[in-house]
Design an enzyme around this catalytic site. Structure first.
Site, short mmCIF file in Angstrom:
data_model
loop_
_atom_site.label_atom_id
_atom_site.label_comp_id
_atom_site.label_asym_id
_atom_site.label_seq_id
_atom_site.Cartn_x
_atom_site.Cartn_y
_atom_site.Cartn_z
CE LYS A 144 -2.34 8.87 8.55
NZ LYS A 144 -3.93 7.87 8.23
CG ASP A 181 -5.36 7.38 11.93
OD1 ASP A 181 -5.01 7.32 12.85
OD2 ASP A 181 -4.05 7.39 11.08
CE LYS A 218 -0.85 5.70 10.18
NZ LYS A 218 -2.11 4.80 10.12
#
Length: 228
Positions: free
Chosen positions: A155, A92, A185
């Protein structure tokens, strides 16, 4: 939405990114994630390598360039590569939101591409865009850059930015922009089942949650059975 507890848990990256987190805290995170049946855990790279319970199908997600994104691309790439070497299944990464604010989407794309090349598929790459700090046009530009650079997800947030975390509006815009070609996300401020389900309804395919037991069990969290 009528997700079962198990179905909801499978959306969740059970997350612990507090700077003061200890190895014992991460061991507790793993145990809780395994008990709840979350998709993965998400931790800081210094916590690697990790030992998962025997037979566990938990994935290990690790942040990169966290939380500011103001690292050189080569540093992010090296961090991602080391995390994969030490057992990470997913990365991430945080973009340089300042580059997005300046409209330098080619630079954002190059930053993402450097990490993608350092952590190629089947490693899953999620791109944290810090959506609360961006305008709608900037969210669209960064989401397109992530798509062009070969990422797997966009995300919303680190959860550390003062502008805030995920919003239904940002998730919906990101989902519309990537049009099913990437996952979305939602992360930051998801503390109840109601909010989690609203994010999923808006297009989120994964959720970053630290209080996962509360989200999955709601008011029954204190009495939630082990291995339910």
């Amino acid at each position: 939405m009528t997700l079962s507890r198990r179905e909801l848990a499978q959306y969740i990256d059970h997350t612990l990114l507090k700077p003061e987190a200890t190895r014992a805290d991460v061991e507790a995170l793993i145990a809780e994630a395994d008990d709840l049946g979350t998709y993965s855990i998400c931790v800081s790279p210094s916590m690697l390598p990790l030992t998962l319970p025997e037979g566990s199908d938990l994935k290990i997600a690790v942040v990169c360039g966290f939380p500011s994104g103001k690292h050189h691309s080569s540093v992010k790439a090296a961090e991602a590569a080391l995390s994969v070497e030490q057992g990470a299944d997913e990365i991430d990464m945080v973009i340089d939101a300042g580059a997005a604010k300046e409209g330098r989407f080619d630079d954002v794309e190059a930053d993402i591409r450097a990490v993608r090349e350092a952590a190629p598929a089947p490693v899953v790459l999620k791109v944290i865009i810090e959506s609360a700090a961006l305008t709608d046009d900037e969210i669209v530009g960064v989401s397109r850059a992530a798509l062009a650079a070969g990422a797997d997800f966009v995300k919303t947030s680190t959860g550390f930015h003062p502008a805030g975390g995920a919003s239904v509006e940002a998730v919906a815009l990101m989902a519309k922009t990537v049009d099913g070609k990437l996952g979305v996300k939602a992360s930051g401020g998801i503390r109840t089942r109601e909010v989690a389900e609203a994010m999923i309804a808006a297009g989120a395919t994964r959720l970053g949650v630290s209080g996962s037991r509360q989200v999955v069990f709601g008011d029954d969290a204190a009495d939630a059975p082990s291995g339910y």
